[in-house]
Design a protein around this motif. Structure first.
Motif, PDB file in Angstrom:
ATOM      1  N   HIS A 119      -7.657   1.356  -0.840  1.00 27.00           N
ATOM      2  CA  HIS A 119      -6.835   0.836  -1.942  1.00 27.00           C
ATOM      3  C   HIS A 119      -5.979  -0.326  -1.452  1.00 27.00           C
ATOM      4  CE1 HIS A 119      -4.062   3.391   0.257  1.00 27.00           C
ATOM      5  NE2 HIS A 119      -3.070   2.749  -0.302  1.00 27.00           N
ATOM      6  N   ASP A 121      -1.925  -1.498  -2.212  1.00 31.55           N
ATOM      7  CA  ASP A 121      -0.767  -0.778  -2.736  1.00 31.55           C
ATOM      8  C   ASP A 121      -0.476  -1.216  -4.173  1.00 31.55           C
ATOM      9  OD1 ASP A 121      -0.394   0.778  -0.488  1.00 31.55           O
ATOM     10  OD2 ASP A 121       0.941  -0.668   0.487  1.00 31.55           O
ATOM     11  N   HIS A 270      -6.719  -0.969   2.265  1.00 30.20           N
ATOM     12  CA  HIS A 270      -6.488  -0.139   3.445  1.00 30.20           C
ATOM     13  C   HIS A 270      -6.765   1.319   3.126  1.00 30.20           C
ATOM     14  CE1 HIS A 270      -2.573  -0.394   1.391  1.00 30.20           C
ATOM     15  NE2 HIS A 270      -2.339   0.821   1.829  1.00 30.20           N
ATOM     16  N   ARG A 287       8.048   2.426   4.734  1.00 33.89           N
ATOM     17  CA  ARG A 287       7.381   1.248   4.183  1.00 33.89           C
ATOM     18  C   ARG A 287       8.349   0.398   3.364  1.00 33.89           C
ATOM     19  NH1 ARG A 287       2.594   1.913  -0.248  1.00 33.89           N
ATOM     20  NH2 ARG A 287       4.352   2.751  -1.437  1.00 33.89           N
TER      21      ARG A 287
HETATM   22 FE   LIG Z   1      -1.228   2.363   0.782  1.00 33.10          FE
END
Ligand SMILES: [Fe+2]
Length: 314
Positions: A119, A121, A270, A287
Motif C-alpha cells: 500500500h 499510506d 510498501h 511515524r
Molecule cells: Fe504504511
C-alpha cells in the motif's frame, strides 16, 4: 561559496532505496544537506538513516524541513497526546484489537485483499501524504522488516503499448476493499461506514516534483479500474499489481532501534511482511507524514473525490 554537506548516499538496490550517511538528524540540517536529502529521495524513493535515536521533537523538526506534518484526528491509542503529528504503533495486534478481533481473525478477514499488504499510506484520500518518516524505537531480534517498491521503475518497465493503454485510465481507491465482514455486528464495518473514504485516482500519476510517471496501484485500496467490466478490470489490475512489486523494483530494510526510513509516498508502495511475533520482543515505531497534494494524471486532470475528508483535512 558552495557549502560542503559531507552527505554520502549509498544505494542499496538497483532501483530503490539508499542509505544516507554523514548526517545527525537530531541537529538542524544545513540548506545543502536538506537539498542533498531531497535529491536522494527523488532519485531513490526511500532513504535509510541508521542509528539516529531521535525523540518526538527532533523527528518533527526533521520532517518540517521537507514539508508540513499532518495531525491525524484518529491515531492509535499509544500515540503521544502531546505530539499530534506523531503516530505510534506498539505492535501489529493493535489494529484488529481496536475492533475486538485477535490477530489471526483480523488477518483472516483481510485475506481477499489483492496482494494483501502492499500500500501507500492513506491512498484512498483525495490527497494522500507526500511522504512518511518512520523511526524504530524497539524491534524484535528478527522479523518486522519493511519492503518498498518503486512505482516509477515499475511504470517504465511496462511495454510501450501497455504504458500507452494505462496512461488514460483511472481507478477507484477505497478504504476497506477486500475486507470480509463478521456475521452480525462488526465494529470494523461500522467504522468503515462512519469514516468512508474513496477517490478516483489516475492509474498513472505524474510526480509533482520529478515529472516521472508512476504506476499508481496498490493491493490495499484499489478496487476497480473505472469504465471497464469486472472481467476486464480484475485481471488487468492483478497484472499491474504484480508489475508494481516485482522483486527488481523492491528493497527490504532490516530495522535496528534508532533507524529512520524516509519515503516518497507518491512514488512507492510498501509492505510490512506478516512475520512479527515470531521472535520475542516489542516492535515500537513512530511515524510522521507530510501533507500531500491531489494527484494529477498524464492528461493533467486531477483525481476526483468520491467520499471522505476534504484536501488538507485530517
Ligand atoms: Fe504504511
Amino acid at each position: 561559496m558552495v557549502e560542503d554537506s559531507a552527505v554520502e548516499v549509498r544505494p542499496v538496490a538497483g532501483y530503490t532505496g539508499a542509505e544516507v550517511v554523514g548526517l545527525d538528524l537530531a541537529k538542524p540540517l544545513s540548506d545543502a544537506e536538506a537539498a542533498a536529502v531531497r535529491a536522494a529521495l527523488l532519485r531513490w524513493k526511500v532513504l535509510f538513516f541508521r542509528g539516529q535515536h531521535l525523540d518526538h521533537e527532533a523527528h518533527l523538526a526533521f520532517a518540517r524541513r521537507f514539508g508540513t506534518p499532518v495531525a491525524p484526528s484518529r491515531r492509535g491509542s499509544v500515540s503521544p497526546p502531546e505530539f499530534p503529528g506523531i503516530e505510534t504503533t506498539a505492535d501489529r495486534l493493535e489494529l484488529g484489537g481496536r475492533y475486538g478481533m485477535d490477530r489471526a481473525e483480523w488477518l483472516d478477514r483481510r485475506r481477499h485483499t489483492l496482494l494483501r499488504g502492499w500500500h501507500c499510506d492513506h491512498g484512498a484520500r483525495i490527497d494522500p501524504p507526500a511522504a512518511s518518516i518512520l523511526r524504530a524505537e524497539s524491534v524484535p531480534a528478527y522479523g518486522g522488516d519493511t519492503c518498498w517498491s518503486n512505482l516509477a521503475a515499475a511504470y517504465a518497465g511496462l511495454s510501450a503499448p501497455l504504458r500507452a493503454f494505462v496512461d488514460g485510465l483511472r481507478a477507484e481507491h477505497r478504504l476497506g476493499v477486500g475486507y470480509q465482514p463478521r456475521p452480525g455486528d462488526d465494529a470494523y464495518v461500522r467504522h468503515l461506514l462512519d469514516h468512508q473514504q474513496a477517490s478516483h485516482h489516475p492509474l498513472v500519476r505524474v510526480h509533482p516534483e520529478s515529472g516521472e510517471r508512476l504506476l499508481f496501484v496498490n493491493g490495499y485500496y484499489v478496487e476497480q479500474i473505472l469504465g471497464l467490466s469486472r472481467a476486464e478490470s480484475a485481471p488487468l489490475l492483478e497484472m499491474l499489481l504484480e508489475q508494481a512489486v516485482r522483486p527488481e523494483y523492491t528493497v527490504r530494510f532490516r530495522w535496528e532501534p534508532g533507524d529512520v526510513a524516509f519515503w516518497d509516498n507518491r512514488a512507492t508502495v510498501h509492505l510490512a511482511p506478516n512475520d512479527t511475533g515470531v521472535a520475542d520482543g516489542p516492535r515500537v515505531m513512530h511515524r510522521v507524514m507530510l501533507a500531500g497534494e491531489v494527484p494529477v494524471g498524464v492528461d493533467g486532470r486531477p483525481s476526483d473525490p468520491v467520499t471522505g475528508t476534504a484536501p488538507g483535512r485530517w
